[in-house]
Design an enzyme around this catalytic site. Structure first.
Site, PDB file in Angstrom:
ATOM      1  CD  GLU A 261       5.146 -14.051  -5.594  1.00  0.00           C
ATOM      2  OE1 GLU A 261       4.461 -13.023  -5.709  1.00  0.00           O
ATOM      3  OE2 GLU A 261       5.638 -14.438  -4.517  1.00  0.00           O
ATOM      4  CG  ASP A 340       8.562 -11.809  -0.084  1.00  0.00           C
ATOM      5  OD1 ASP A 340       8.764 -10.601  -0.290  1.00  0.00           O
ATOM      6  OD2 ASP A 340       7.477 -12.365  -0.341  1.00  0.00           O
ATOM      7  CD  GLU A 368       3.864  -9.281   1.931  1.00  0.00           C
ATOM      8  OE1 GLU A 368       4.498  -8.506   1.195  1.00  0.00           O
ATOM      9  OE2 GLU A 368       3.502 -10.414   1.570  1.00  0.00           O
TER      10      GLU A 368
HETATM   11  C1  GCV Z   1       2.950  -7.820  -5.300  1.00  0.00           C
HETATM   12  C2  GCV Z   1       5.197 -11.191  -1.965  1.00  0.00           C
HETATM   13  C3  GCV Z   1       3.846 -10.628  -1.632  1.00  0.00           C
HETATM   14  C4  GCV Z   1       3.021 -10.392  -2.881  1.00  0.00           C
HETATM   15  C5  GCV Z   1       3.820  -9.477  -3.812  1.00  0.00           C
HETATM   16  C6  GCV Z   1       5.140 -10.161  -4.124  1.00  0.00           C
HETATM   17  C7  GCV Z   1       6.031  -9.306  -5.000  1.00  0.00           C
HETATM   18  O1  GCV Z   1       5.090 -12.506  -2.410  1.00  0.00           O
HETATM   19  O2  GCV Z   1       3.189 -11.463  -0.727  1.00  0.00           O
HETATM   20  O3  GCV Z   1       1.812  -9.791  -2.499  1.00  0.00           O
HETATM   21  O4  GCV Z   1       3.115  -9.179  -4.981  1.00  0.00           O
HETATM   22  O5  GCV Z   1       5.830 -10.406  -2.923  1.00  0.00           O
HETATM   23  O6  GCV Z   1       6.897  -8.648  -4.449  1.00  0.00           O
HETATM   24  O7  GCV Z   1       5.852  -9.291  -6.199  1.00  0.00           O
END
Ligand code: GCV
Length: 645
Positions: A261, A340, A368
């Protein structure tokens, strides 16, 4: 104190055994002394008047504490004459004392107990930023960082107590996305603050971990590259680690999100994930340090028209070929599912490929995608299901729980009064701790214990709270994304419904729904994801007839008219689930209302308010998802219920 003590708020007990008034033994280590303190204050809070009795143990029934030196965290509690003996190796004594206090508080006859944890690393990962915000935090601000700096307060100590009381022994205090001042945690800038935090955690047997940025040699060291094979880069990490580890006792190692990411990583230099992780592993090894290397590496700039790339495949595609190439002090940290933290995903197939590499399972108790601590969603039954999952590739080390070497969860805490936003979300914190000690622990027994420790032992309260917790995951799943498909949430915030919100976005999270079918085909005719499992599992998943129904839309692209095992069409099943999910959420809320007067008023009102928020949100999910499907298909609900066209 501006926060609650959660399950450590011991309540007075009517009848206590006579041995609680005399404590023998003088633990010598810091953790042993903490154990003694906890025992005394816990017993006092329950109504006893314990005295340190020295050698009088042979005459008077007593609690005898015995501490053995070592690192293996073994605990033994046994009857000893008319009293009991609690012994432990290393910080084991601390766990023994907490376990004993928990039993006493539960009013249970104490069973003899000999145990050691399933995993040497049992940790919580904070996604706390240096500015005090928390990525995916739903319980206020960080209590580790205030105004750009790490802080150590009374709350840090109570957090360490909470962790130790449920068997946790590690904590990574900063976000894996390392930004701003958090970068400087690696340098001397916050040495004093970090040392204080580390010492405070150490007293309760909790090691400190830090998330680091792979490109720190450029960001902090002014080097032109972060190439893991560059000699200056390697030297920079070695020097930095020497300074850091020697000034912060109890620093256990680094957590790294690389090539993920947008985060920097070895791929930018044409190097493999193993080359990146090993370079860091060599730098921390002289200090006994470890590297937790995340496997959340996937292509996040996908074009939705590209139906070949499948994000679910990414972990295996990147890491399976590297098995055996990582240093001994590297743990591959993988999320429990291939995508995820959705409410339902299959277990990550990567675990089936790691024969010569240590792995660490990452769960998320920060909710989340599971209601953000506004909805109640007790995740421990789901974690247990995942830990029990069988890879069916060989007789030994077949289960997830046997294949992993360590365990962690993204923390759900913040500086709210109740730590977790929703009072009932603290059950996930407590439960995760217990499960990480013993992956065969019973989620319902954990829920019950948590309820009694937190709310007292009124049977009506225990029954209602346990009932709500145990139903909550299925309720949430019913009114949100059906049958493993996931990703119907609002992009960015991940709260509330937006079935096509991610459909034309770059994250590789597609439903592929049209007026005839829905789901991603992941069998050999599709993306081939099923083939990442052992032959037996691959055969089960690729055949729509044997694929577990709860994962049907994760694995297959299915016509709405497809008949489910109970004879309903797929579409009708989805409509029904959404109506039922709402009704069950309503029943949970009503059940809670009946507890009025049986709980402390603040707790009662806070949870009541959240359950009402959940109910409104459940109605929205039901209506948005059902309406969206109705408009796509123009097939009405067989039961004629109201769908808003
Ligand atoms: C910390 C998901 C979440 C992100 C997170 C990422 C990860 O994409 O939305 O906020 O980043 O996972 O686990 O690195």
């Amino acid at each position: 104190m501006d926060y609650s003590l959660l399950w450590l708020d011991w309540k007075p007990k009517g009848l206590l055994p006579s041995y609680v008034n005399c404590i023998c033994g003088l633990p010598a280590t810091r953790q042993g002394k903490a154990a003694m303190r906890e025992l005394i204050s816990g017993l006092q809070a329950m109504g006893a008047s314990p005295e340190i009795c020295g050698s009088r143990s042979s005459v008077v029934p007593a609690i005898t504490l015995k501490e053995y030196l070592g690192k293996d965290e073994k605990v033994c509690i046994r009857r000893c004459g008319d009293g009991i003996e609690i012994s432990g190796t290393g910080q084991g004594l601390l766990y023994g004392v907490f376990r004993f206090l928990r039993h006493l508080a539960m009013g249970e006859e104490f069973p003899e107990w000999e145990s050691s944890p399933a995993y040497p690393i049992r940790m919580l990962d904070h996604w706390d930023n240096a500015d005090g915000s928390i990525e995916r935090g739903y319980a206020g601000l960080s209590f580790f960082f205030v105004n750009g700096k790490p802080v150590c307060t009374e709350r840090t100590r109570d957090y360490a107590r909470l962790m130790a009381s449920c068997g946790l022994n590690g904590c990574c205090i900063n976000n894996v996305n390392v930004h701003g001042n958090a970068l400087k945690l690696l340098t001397g800038s916050y040495k004093r603050e970090l040392r204080r935090i580390a010492q405070c955690l150490a007293e309760y047997g909790v090691s400190l971990w830090l998330s680091v940025s792979f490109s720190a040699p450029m960001e902090l060291g002014g080097l032109p590259t972060a190439d893991p094979l560059d000699a200056d880069v390697c030297q920079w990490w070695k020097d930095t680690c020497r300074q850091l580890f020697t000034s912060i006792p109890n620093l256990a190692g680094f957590l790294v999100k690389a090539d993920s990411e947008g985060r920097p990583g070895p791929h930018s230099y044409g190097r493999s994930q193993a080359e990146g992780a090993n370079m860091l592993a060599d730098a921390v090894r002289p200090f006994g340090g470890r590297i937790l290397w995340r496997c959340f590496v996937y292509y996040c700039t996908q074009d939705w028209r590209d139906t070949k790339t499948d994000r679910a495949r990414a972990q295996c595609d990147h890491f399976a070929p590297l098995d055996g190439q990582f240093r001994e002090n590297v743990y591959l940290q993988l999320k429990n599912g291939p995508v995820d933290f959705q409410i339902r995903e299959p277990v990550s197939p990567l675990l089936g490929h790691l024969e010569h590499t240590a792995s660490l399972m990452e769960f998320q108790i920060a909710q989340e995608y599971t209601g953000q601590q506004r909805h109640v969603c007790y995740l421990i039954p789901m974690f247990r299901e995942i830990l029990d999952f069988r890879f069916r590739s060989r007789p030994e080390k077949d289960k997830t729980s046997e294949r992993i070497s360590a365990i962690c969860a993204v923390s759900n805490t913040g500086d709210d009064f109740n730590w977790t936003g929703h009072d009932l979300a603290a059950a996930n914190f407590f439960g995760f701790g217990l499960l990480s000690w013993d992956p065969t622990a019973d989620p319902e027994a954990i829920a019950k214990e948590w309820s009694i420790l937190t709310f007292g032992d009124d049977p009506a309260v225990t029954e209602t709270v346990t009932g709500i917790l145990m139903r909550s995951r299925s309720v949430y799943e019913k009114y949100t994304s059906p049958l493993g498909i996931g990703w119907m949430c609002v992009p960015g915030t991940h709260y509330g419904p937006s079935p096509e919100g991610y459909e034309f976005d770059r994250w590789g999270t597609y439903l592929r729904a049209n007026h005839l079918e829905i789901g991603v085909e992941r069998g050999p005719e599709g993306t081939g994801y099923t083939e990442q499992y052992s032959p037996e599992l691959a055969a089960m998943y690729r055949d729509i007839g044997t694929c577990p129904e709860e994962l049907l839309l994760f694995f297959h692209r299915v016509p709405y008219a497809y008949r489910m095992k109970d004879g309903r069409t797929l579409l009708q099943r989805i409509y029904d689930d959404h109506f039922e999910g709402y009704e069950e959420a309503e029943a949970m809320s009503d059940a809670w209302d009946r507890l009025e007067g049986k709980l402390e008023d603040g707790v009662f009102r806070r949870v009541q308010e959240r359950l009402r928020i959940q109910l409104r949100s459940a109605a929205e999910w039901r209506d948005v998802v059902n309406t969206w499907l109705y408009r796509l298909t123009m097939i009405p609900d067989e039961k004629g219920r109201k769908i808003y066209p």
